[in-house]
Design an enzyme around this catalytic site. Structure first.
Site, mmCIF file in Angstrom:
data_model
loop_
_atom_site.group_PDB
_atom_site.id
_atom_site.type_symbol
_atom_site.label_atom_id
_atom_site.label_comp_id
_atom_site.label_asym_id
_atom_site.label_seq_id
_atom_site.Cartn_x
_atom_site.Cartn_y
_atom_site.Cartn_z
ATOM 1 N N ASP A 1 -3.871 -2.576 3.859
ATOM 2 C CA ASP A 1 -4.081 -1.777 2.639
ATOM 3 C C ASP A 1 -5.100 -0.681 2.865
ATOM 4 O OD1 ASP A 1 -3.209 -4.631 1.807
ATOM 5 O OD2 ASP A 1 -2.599 -3.242 0.227
ATOM 6 N N ALA B 1 0.793 -1.229 0.000
ATOM 7 C CA ALA B 1 0.000 0.000 0.000
ATOM 8 C C ALA B 1 0.837 1.297 0.000
ATOM 9 C CB ALA B 1 -0.971 -0.030 1.181
HETATM 10 O O1 MRU Z 1 -1.177 -7.274 -3.373
HETATM 11 P P1 MRU Z 1 -0.076 -6.630 -2.608
HETATM 12 O O2 MRU Z 1 1.212 -7.379 -2.655
HETATM 13 O O3 MRU Z 1 0.081 -5.168 -2.989
HETATM 14 O O4 MRU Z 1 -0.585 -6.669 -1.097
HETATM 15 C C1 MRU Z 1 0.237 -6.140 -0.088
HETATM 16 C C2 MRU Z 1 -0.323 -6.324 1.248
HETATM 17 O O5 MRU Z 1 -1.393 -6.861 1.438
HETATM 18 C C3 MRU Z 1 0.443 -5.730 2.380
HETATM 19 O O6 MRU Z 1 0.318 -6.510 3.532
HETATM 20 C C4 MRU Z 1 -0.118 -4.334 2.642
HETATM 21 O O7 MRU Z 1 -0.079 -3.570 1.466
HETATM 22 C C5 MRU Z 1 0.602 -3.634 3.689
HETATM 23 S S1 MRU Z 1 2.123 -3.101 3.057
HETATM 24 C C6 MRU Z 1 3.046 -2.250 4.081
#
Ligand code: MRU
Length: 402
Positions: free
Chosen positions: A244, A56
Site C-alpha cells: 500500500d 492500493a
Molecule cells: O485493505 P485492503 O484490502 O485495501 O488492503 C489491500 C492490500 O493490503 C494489498 O495487498 C495492497 O493494497 C496491494 S494491492 C495491489
C-alpha cells in the site's frame, strides 16, 4: 482477467455515456457478482471507505474517477480542493490515493473551468490504462523471478505464498503480487499458491482464492497462522505480496500480518518479494515503521464475520464474546532488511534507496522531507500549519479515535 469466462475490469465508465462510473462490489464477492454505479463524489468516497473497492492501485483510480464525478457538478477550484480533501480522508495508508489526486490536480489546475470535467474523465481513464500496463509489466518481471525458482527445482512445482489480495481485484486488471503468478501459469510453469485467508476481512479467502479459481491457477486456502509451519517444512519456495506504500528506502507497508510472514520467511531462508507499481512508492519517506500512517478500522470487523449461510443468504454473525473490546490495525510495515526484492513495472530492485533509485533515477532529486507528522506517546500528532485537512480530523483518523 475473467469472471465466469467474461473479461472484466474492476472499474469502468458506464457504457451509457452518462458520466457515471461502475465498479464490481468487492464486499459481495465471491458469493455475489454485483455491479454498483457511482454517480456522485459521495458514492466514490463511500465505495473507498467501505471497501467496495480496495487495494492500493484501485483506490487511486477510483479517487481519480471520484474527482470526475465531483467536477461534473462543480468544476471550480474550491470544488476540486474540497473533493480532493474528502477523497484523501477516505483511507489513509495507500499512497496511491494521494498520488492519484496529485496527478488529477496537476492535470486540471491550468485548464479553464468549463473544460475541466472532460479533461478529468480523459485523465482518469488514461490512469486506469496505465495501471493495467504497469501491472502487466510487473507480471513480466515477476515471471522471471518465478522462472528462476522453477529452474532451481529442475522444473518442479513452485509454491508461492501470498497474503491479502494483491490480484487483479486490487488493481484495474492483472494485479501486482498475482500478476507474476498469472504470467507463470500462462507460460506453462507448474505453480501453486498458498492463500492466507487474511483476517479480519478475509480478502484472501473471498477475493484471492476466487480470482485464482476463475483463472484456474492451482491454489490452497490456509488459515493465517499456517505459513510459518509450511516454510519450516519446505512447502513454500517464495512469498509475493503487494504493498500500500513503500518508502524510498524499501520498507514495505501491506496488509496486517505481512510482517510476520516476512519474519518467518527470513528464518527459513525463503525469498520474500513485494510487487508494486511506481504509484505505490512514497519518495518522501525514509522510515516506514515511524512514518507510514496505519489505518485503524472499526472493531466490528474483528468481532463479526460475513459470509453465505447454508440457505444461500449473505449474513453477518458475531464471533466474539458480546462486548469484547477489539482493535483493528489494518496494515503493518515490513522493514527493507526482510525484503529479498521489489518487483516493479521497470524491473526487480533491491529493497534499498540505491536499488529503487536505480530503477527510478528521475526521483533522485526528490527530497525526503522531515516527517510532517510527529509522534507523541505512541500517538500521531499533526503540525499546527497542516491545512490540507483539519488537524484534529487527521489526528483522530490516524489515532483511531474518530
Ligand atoms: O485493505 P485492503 O484490502 O485495501 O488492503 C489491500 C492490500 O493490503 C494489498 O495487498 C495492497 O493494497 C496491494 S494491492 C495491489
Amino acid at each position: 482477467m475473467q469472471i465466469n469466462d467474461r473479461q472484466t475490469r474492476t472499474i469502468w465508465p458506464a457504457e451509457d455515456n452518462s458520466g457515471d462510473v461502475e465498479i464490481l462490489d468487492q464486499t459481495r464477492l465471491p458469493h455475489r457478482i454485483e455491479i454498483v454505479r457511482l454517480r456522485t463524489l459521495d458514492d466514490a468516497v463511500r465505495a473507498i471507505a467501505d471497501m467496495q473497492v480496495r487495494g492500493a492501485p484501485l483506490i487511486g483510480v477510483t479517487a481519480a474517477y471520484g474527482v470526475c464525478l465531483a467536477l461534473r457538478e462543480d468544476a471550480s477550484d474550491q470544488a476540486l480542493a474540497a473533493a480532493s480533501a474528502r477523497l484523501l480522508a477516505a483511507r489513509p495508508t495507500a499512497v496511491n490515493l494521494a498520488w492519484a489526486l496529485k496527478e488529477m490536480a496537476a492535470t486540471l489546475q491550468d485548464q479553464p473551468v468549463d473544460a475541466r470535467s472532460a479533461v478529468a474523465y480523459a485523465r482518469a481513464s488514461e490512469m486506469a490504462d496505465e495501471d493495467v500496463a504497469a501491472c502487466e509489466a510487473i507480471g513480466d518481471h515477476g515471471l522471471e523471478v518465478i522462472r528462476a525458482y522453477a529452474e532451481r527445482k529442475g522444473g518442479g512445482r513452485v509454491n508461492v505464498l501470498t497474503h491479502c489480495n494483491a490480484g487483479w481485484l486490487a488493481t484495474v486488471d492483472w494485479g501486482t503480487a498475482l500478476a507474476p503468478i498469472y504470467k507463470a501459469h500462462r507460460a506453462g510453469l507448474d505453480i501453486h499458491v498458498w492463500v492466507d485467508e487474511t483476517r479480519p476481512r478475509n480478502q484472501g479467502a473471498s477475493l484471492t482464492a476466487f480470482e485464482l479459481g476463475q483463472e484456474s491457477v492451482p491454489h490452497t486456502l490456509i488459515a493465517d497462522n499456517t505459513g510459518g509451519h509450511l516454510m519450516q517444512h519446505g512447502m513454500v519456495d517464495l512469498v509475493i505480496v503487494g504493498s500500500d506504500r513503500t518508502t524510498r528506502t524499501g520498507d514495505v507497508c501491506n496488509k496486517i500480518g505481512t510482517y510476520l510472514k516476512a519474519l518467518a520467511a527470513k528464518d527459513n531462508d525463503v525469498g520474500f518479494y513485494a510487487a508494486l507499481p511506481a504509484s505505490t512508492l512514497d519518495w518522501t519517506l525514509t522510515d516506514g515503521v515511524a512514518q507510514i500512517p496505519i489505518e485503524q478500522r472499526g472493531a466490528h470487523e474483528v468481532t463479526h464475520i460475513t459470509g453465505r449461510t447454508a440457505s444461500g443468504e449473505m449474513a453477518t454473525i458475531e464471533i466474539a464474546a458480546p462486548g469484547s473490546p477489539a482493535a483493528n490495525y489494518a496494515f503493518d510495515v515490513t522493514p527493507a532488511r526482510l525484503v529479498t526484492g521489489i518487483i516493479t513495472e521497470r524491473g526487480v530492485a533491491e529493497a534499498s534507496e540505491v536499488g529503487l533509485l536505480g530503477l527510478y533515477p528521475e526521483m533522485a532529486g526528490v527530497d525526503a522531507p522531515k516527517p510532517r507528522f510527529g509522534f507523541m506517546k505512541g500517538r500521531i500528532t499533526v503540525p499546527d500549519d497542516f491545512d490540507e485537512l483539519g488537524r484534529e480530523e487527521i489526528e483522530a483518523m490516524f489515532n483511531g479515535d474518530s
